[in-house]
Design a protein around this motif. Structure first.
Motif, short mmCIF file in Angstrom:
data_model
loop_
_atom_site.label_atom_id
_atom_site.label_comp_id
_atom_site.label_asym_id
_atom_site.label_seq_id
_atom_site.Cartn_x
_atom_site.Cartn_y
_atom_site.Cartn_z
N LEU A 1 0.88 -1.17 0.00
CA LEU A 1 0.00 0.00 0.00
C LEU A 1 0.92 1.22 0.00
O LEU A 1 1.83 1.30 0.81
N LEU A 2 0.68 2.14 -0.90
CA LEU A 2 1.56 3.30 -1.05
C LEU A 2 0.88 4.57 -0.59
O LEU A 2 -0.26 4.84 -0.98
N ASN A 3 1.58 5.34 0.24
CA ASN A 3 1.09 6.64 0.73
C ASN A 3 -0.35 6.56 1.23
O ASN A 3 -1.24 7.22 0.71
N GLY A 4 -0.59 5.71 2.19
CA GLY A 4 -1.91 5.58 2.79
C GLY A 4 -2.83 4.63 2.06
O GLY A 4 -4.00 4.53 2.37
N GLY A 5 -2.31 3.93 1.07
CA GLY A 5 -3.10 2.94 0.35
C GLY A 5 -3.69 3.44 -0.95
O GLY A 5 -4.22 2.67 -1.73
N PHE A 6 -3.62 4.75 -1.19
CA PHE A 6 -4.23 5.30 -2.40
C PHE A 6 -3.20 5.75 -3.42
O PHE A 6 -3.55 6.20 -4.49
N GLY A 7 -1.91 5.65 -3.07
CA GLY A 7 -0.86 6.09 -3.97
C GLY A 7 -0.58 5.09 -5.07
O GLY A 7 -0.97 3.92 -5.01
N MET A 8 0.10 5.58 -6.09
CA MET A 8 0.51 4.73 -7.20
C MET A 8 2.04 4.76 -7.26
O MET A 8 2.67 5.64 -6.68
N CYS A 9 2.62 3.84 -7.99
CA CYS A 9 4.08 3.77 -8.08
C CYS A 9 4.66 5.07 -8.64
O CYS A 9 5.76 5.45 -8.27
N SER A 10 3.93 5.76 -9.50
CA SER A 10 4.42 7.02 -10.04
C SER A 10 4.48 8.12 -8.97
O SER A 10 5.13 9.14 -9.18
N ASP A 11 3.82 7.90 -7.82
CA ASP A 11 3.80 8.89 -6.74
C ASP A 11 4.97 8.74 -5.78
O ASP A 11 5.15 9.59 -4.90
N VAL A 12 5.73 7.67 -5.89
CA VAL A 12 6.80 7.37 -4.93
C VAL A 12 8.11 7.08 -5.67
O VAL A 12 8.09 6.69 -6.84
N PRO A 13 9.26 7.24 -4.99
CA PRO A 13 10.54 6.93 -5.63
C PRO A 13 10.86 5.43 -5.65
O PRO A 13 11.90 5.04 -6.17
#
Length: 144
Positions: A16-28
């Protein structure tokens, strides 16, 4: 002649990325490294790297570790570490997330969920939904 061996444990992983709503493009994060161990983390069984956006189809929302050599012995597996890596293979978190478990047994499935938050530097990785943290050792996660 055919050599028969016990069916290995199946490891399914999701993040789960950035609270579960993030996508891979939102993180490094570009890859997740999953390392499986036996003997309370002393002996490595198999390490597997996933792309943040894997091409392989998911299994019930989880990504399956491919284990063609049947290295993940279900009667021995007791630790799994998940690390979030950048494009150079450098860890983005202070330490990998550690899951502890009783060996699940041959042919059993283990589901693991990691929560990664990269809204601050460094990114953090923590237990997610499911059983969450071990009440006796809050820095360790339990399998879903």
């Amino acid at each position: 002649m055919v050599t028969m061996s016990p069916t290995p444990a199946k490891i399914l992983v999701r993040w789960l990325l950035n609270g579960g709503f993030g996508m891979c493009s939102d993180v490094p994060v570009t890859n997740f490294r999953v390392a499986t161990y036996e003997k309370e983390g002393l002996s490595e069984l198999l390490t597997y790297d996933f792309d943040c956006d894997p091409e392989e189809p998911s299994v019930m929302g989880y990504n399956a570790i491919i284990d063609p050599d049947r290295q993940i012995a279900g009667d021995d597996l007791d630790r799994v570490y998940i690390d979030a890596l950048d494009q150079k293979g450098t860890s983005l978190v202070t330490s990998p997330l550690e899951f502890v478990m009783e060996p699940p047994g041959h042919g059993r499935t283990v589901k693991l969920t990691a929560a990664v938050d990269c809204t601050n530097d460094p990114c953090t990785i923590s237990c997610a939904a499911g059983k969450g943290a071990d009440p006796m050792e809050p820095t360790l996660c339990l399998a879903d």
